[in-house]
Design an enzyme around this catalytic site. Structure first.
Site, short mmCIF file in Angstrom:
data_model
loop_
_atom_site.label_atom_id
_atom_site.label_comp_id
_atom_site.label_asym_id
_atom_site.label_seq_id
_atom_site.Cartn_x
_atom_site.Cartn_y
_atom_site.Cartn_z
N GLU A 267 42.67 9.03 -0.33
CA GLU A 267 43.24 9.09 1.02
C GLU A 267 42.22 9.76 1.93
O GLU A 267 41.61 10.76 1.55
CB GLU A 267 44.51 9.96 1.09
CG GLU A 267 45.72 9.41 0.41
CD GLU A 267 46.95 10.32 0.60
OE1 GLU A 267 46.89 11.30 1.37
OE2 GLU A 267 47.98 10.04 -0.04
N GLU A 323 54.55 6.53 10.06
CA GLU A 323 55.78 6.54 9.26
C GLU A 323 56.76 7.57 9.83
O GLU A 323 56.53 8.76 9.71
CB GLU A 323 55.45 6.85 7.80
CG GLU A 323 54.61 5.76 7.14
CD GLU A 323 54.03 6.19 5.80
OE1 GLU A 323 54.79 6.26 4.83
OE2 GLU A 323 52.82 6.46 5.73
N LYS A 326 58.64 10.78 7.83
CA LYS A 326 57.97 11.91 7.20
C LYS A 326 58.36 13.17 7.96
O LYS A 326 58.44 13.17 9.19
CB LYS A 326 56.45 11.72 7.22
CG LYS A 326 56.01 10.53 6.39
CD LYS A 326 54.51 10.49 6.22
CE LYS A 326 54.08 11.46 5.15
NZ LYS A 326 52.61 11.41 4.93
N GLU A 332 52.16 14.38 10.97
CA GLU A 332 52.60 13.72 9.74
C GLU A 332 53.09 12.29 10.00
O GLU A 332 52.98 11.43 9.15
CB GLU A 332 53.70 14.53 9.06
CG GLU A 332 53.17 15.70 8.27
CD GLU A 332 52.17 15.27 7.20
OE1 GLU A 332 52.52 14.37 6.43
OE2 GLU A 332 51.06 15.82 7.16
#
Ligand SMILES: *[C@@H]1O[C@H](CO)[C@@H](O)[C@H](O)[C@H]1NC(C)=O
Ligand SMILES: *[C@@H]1O[C@H](CO)[C@@H](O)[C@H](O)[C@H]1NC(C)=O
Ligand SMILES: *[C@@H]1O[C@H](CO)[C@@H](O)[C@H](O)[C@H]1NC(C)=O
Ligand SMILES: *[C@@H]1O[C@H](CO)[C@@H](O)[C@H](O)[C@H]1NC(C)=O
Ligand SMILES: *[C@@H]1O[C@H](CO)[C@@H](O)[C@H](O)[C@H]1NC(C)=O
Ligand SMILES: *[C@@H]1O[C@H](CO)[C@@H](O)[C@H](O)[C@H]1NC(C)=O
Ligand SMILES: *[C@@H]1O[C@H](CO)[C@@H](O)[C@H](O)[C@H]1NC(C)=O
Ligand SMILES: *[C@@H]1O[C@H](CO)[C@@H](O)[C@H](O)[C@H]1NC(C)=O
Ligand SMILES: *[C@@H]1O[C@H](CO)[C@@H](O)[C@H](O)[C@H]1NC(C)=O
Length: 465
Positions: A267, A323, A326, A332
């Protein structure tokens, strides 16, 4: 003549192993959102992005079926909770492989099988048991694959950067003392023997955001120009923060006696937005970081890092989408290359071929300097009133005193409105708990603002930066 044949053979072997570890960029397909495109649409988007690989956080059968027959190399994951049982039971390992690999392989080009995610970053008693079960579980999965004669799936485990405790200068890199000998050493032994990769999550954004006064932002974004740092321990010269971070892990591995274990970046990325207090999280920086990273990782010949020049490092960008489910600080929810509706947040070419000047101009970064002033935590627009009521109760219920002024007759009782009361409660809660990791989020019901919601004699508490 014979020499020619031998060297031809040798060359084609080299070509084969290079194909296996191509420099094609991968993307992390995270799915913690309630507004994301379907798996089938998502795979089309991944192809449109020209990704070479896709990494899943599970082994979702619908997605693995849809990936069959595509050219995408696939990485699947054993969930953390399954590790301990698998580690002590070969039948369970065999079952996992049958259900999640054999049903799809080889039509689905599964190439990485990752056991757990950032296992060494969790720290309850049970989590620590998982640390010790990690490598035994990897060995059992390996055994299963071997029994089925599968040799082109590498087994690994992605680790967060908190596995190293000393990272500066890079030559000083050392693994955390609690895991170095009992966990990392057997892990490296396994990876070395199986010719697999040490999968590492690397985010220059985090050290930069923790220390923006000391670390040059351009250096973190791969655009430091002539800015360099020479490590006095190794005499290696660095031109960006990413290389420094990666090499600290290479040095840590070398100290444990494994200088040659290959590295993959499981990542990396940079947030495209975040809370007001999170400087540097913007589209300009996110695009700059990811484009420059892609250039570096796809360059021919490969550049590698100062400690390992010329080496290909398989790399996955985090993440495909923003997203919205999260938790935690605003960043985040903003690591995506794409909005949840599938539109690109900025232009990006994962092949690294598109030259810089062909991109449209990016929006100027407005928050690269840390914000100075007061911030309140208030109700976001258009929220669900029922949910807001529960959040208000929660915010006021954590310690006594948080919401005293909201009682009848007190300074903030009027206007008697749920929103007005929640504005006070959220701010009051956040001011008290921010130091202990409390966030201004409340499941999406709250946002930070620089506009003072105080009114009349009701003074709403604020965080001063
Ligand atoms: C692990 O095995 C135990 C004992 O068989 C079982 O109770 C538990 O549910 C299993 N855990 C998981 C995550 O499957
Ligand atoms: C291993 O797992 C299998 C399948 O769940 C189970 O039947 C068996 O009893 C387990 N073996 C041991 C030693 O726990
Ligand atoms: C190297 O790391 C140790 C801690 O592991 C630290 O005490 C020391 O200061 C570091 N060396 C340098 C030159 O920063
Ligand atoms: C790592 O693997 C290489 C290649 O197989 C081998 O030569 C070396 O001895 C191994 N290193 C260790 C420490 O086991
Ligand atoms: C880097 O240094 C060279 C030579 O000193 C100079 O010509 C060039 O303009 C510098 N580049 C940047 C981006 O500062
Ligand atoms: C680094 O370079 C200096 C000067 O050339 C030399 O004296 C020193 O021994 C080198 N250190 C290492 C670790 O190579
Ligand atoms: C997708 O979402 C973004 C962010 O909400 C928005 O700016 C954009 O207009 C949307 N695109 C389409 C095609 O709906
Ligand atoms: C509001 O939230 C409640 C509780 O989660 C839910 O039952 C209700 O359907 C939601 N209302 C709307 C309009 O979304
Ligand atoms: C608040 O005070 C009441 C009465 O003193 C006490 O019963 C309650 O446990 C306290 N609540 C919290 C969250 O401290």
């Amino acid at each position: 003549m014979e020499m020619g044949l031998v060297s031809l053979l040798f060359l084609s072997l080299l070509a084969f192993s290079n194909a296996e570890i191509s420099s094609k960029i991968g993307v992390n397909y995270g799915q913690l959102g309630n507004n994301l495109p379907s798996p089938s649409q998502s795979i089309d988007l991944i192809k449109t992005l020209k990704a070479g690989r896709v990494k899943l956080y599970d082994a979702n059968p619908e997605i693995l079926n849809l990936l069959a027959g595509t050219k995408l190399q696939v990485s699947i994951m054993v969930p953390n909770q399954a590790i301990s049982n698998i580690s002590s039971n070969q039948t369970l390992a065999d079952e996992w492989v049958r259900t999640n690999v054999l049903r799809f392989y080889p039509e689905t080009m599964i190439r990485f099988l990752l056991v757990g995610n950032e296992v060494l970053s969790f720290n309850s008693d049970q989590d620590r048991q998982t640390w010790y079960d990690l490598v035994p579980a990897m060995r059992r999965i390996k055994h299963s694959l071997k029994n089925h004669n599968i040799r082109n799936i590498k087994i690994g485990t992605p680790l967060a950067f908190d596995v190293v405790e000393s990272t500066f200068p890079p030559s000083n890199g050392t693994f955390r003392s609690d895991i170095s000998i009992p966990v990392i050493k057997p892990l490296l032994q396994f990876l070395n023997t199986t010719n697999s990769f040490f999968f590492l999550d690397v985010y220059p954004y985090f050290p930069w955001s923790a220390n923006p006064a000391e670390i040059n932002l351009d250096y973190a974004l791969f655009k430091g120009g002539n800015l360099t740092y020479t490590d006095p321990g190794s005499n290696l010269t660095y031109t960006n923060l990413f290389d420094q971070m990666v090499d600290s892990v290479i040095f840590a591995m070398t100290k444990l006696g494994f200088p040659n274990v290959r590295l993959s970046i499981s990542e990396t990325g940079w947030p495209n937005a975040g809370d007001i207090e999170q400087a540097g999280a913007n589209i300009y920086n996110s695009a700059t970081y990811n484009r420059n990273l892609i250039q570096k990782m796809t360059s021919k010949p490969p550049v590698g890092t100062p400690a390992r020049p010329g080496v290909v490092i398989p790399t996955f960008i985090f993440a495909l989408y923003d997203e919205n489910q999260k938790t935690g600080p605003g960043t985040e929810r903003h690591w995506g290359l794409l909005y949840p509706n599938g539109t690109g947040i900025y232009e990006v070419d994962l092949t690294g071929i598109r030259p810089e000047f062909e991109y449209k101009q990016l929006p100027a970064p407005l928050n690269n300097k840390p914000y100075k002033g007061k911030i309140w935590c208030v109700v976001a627009r258009g929220v669900n009133i029922t949910e807001l009521g529960s959040a208000l109760t929660y915010a006021c219920g954590q310690v006594n005193g948080t919401c005293d002024v909201l009682f009848p007759g007190k300074e903030c009782y009027r206007p008697v409105s749920l929103i007005s009361h929640a504005n006070y409660a959220f701010s009051s809660y956040w001011v008290q708990f921010r130091g202990q990791g409390g966030t201004c989020y409340f499941n999406g019901l709250a946002v930070q603002t620089t506009r003072d919601p105080s009114h009349g004699s009701c003074e709403v508490p604020s965080v001063t930066l």
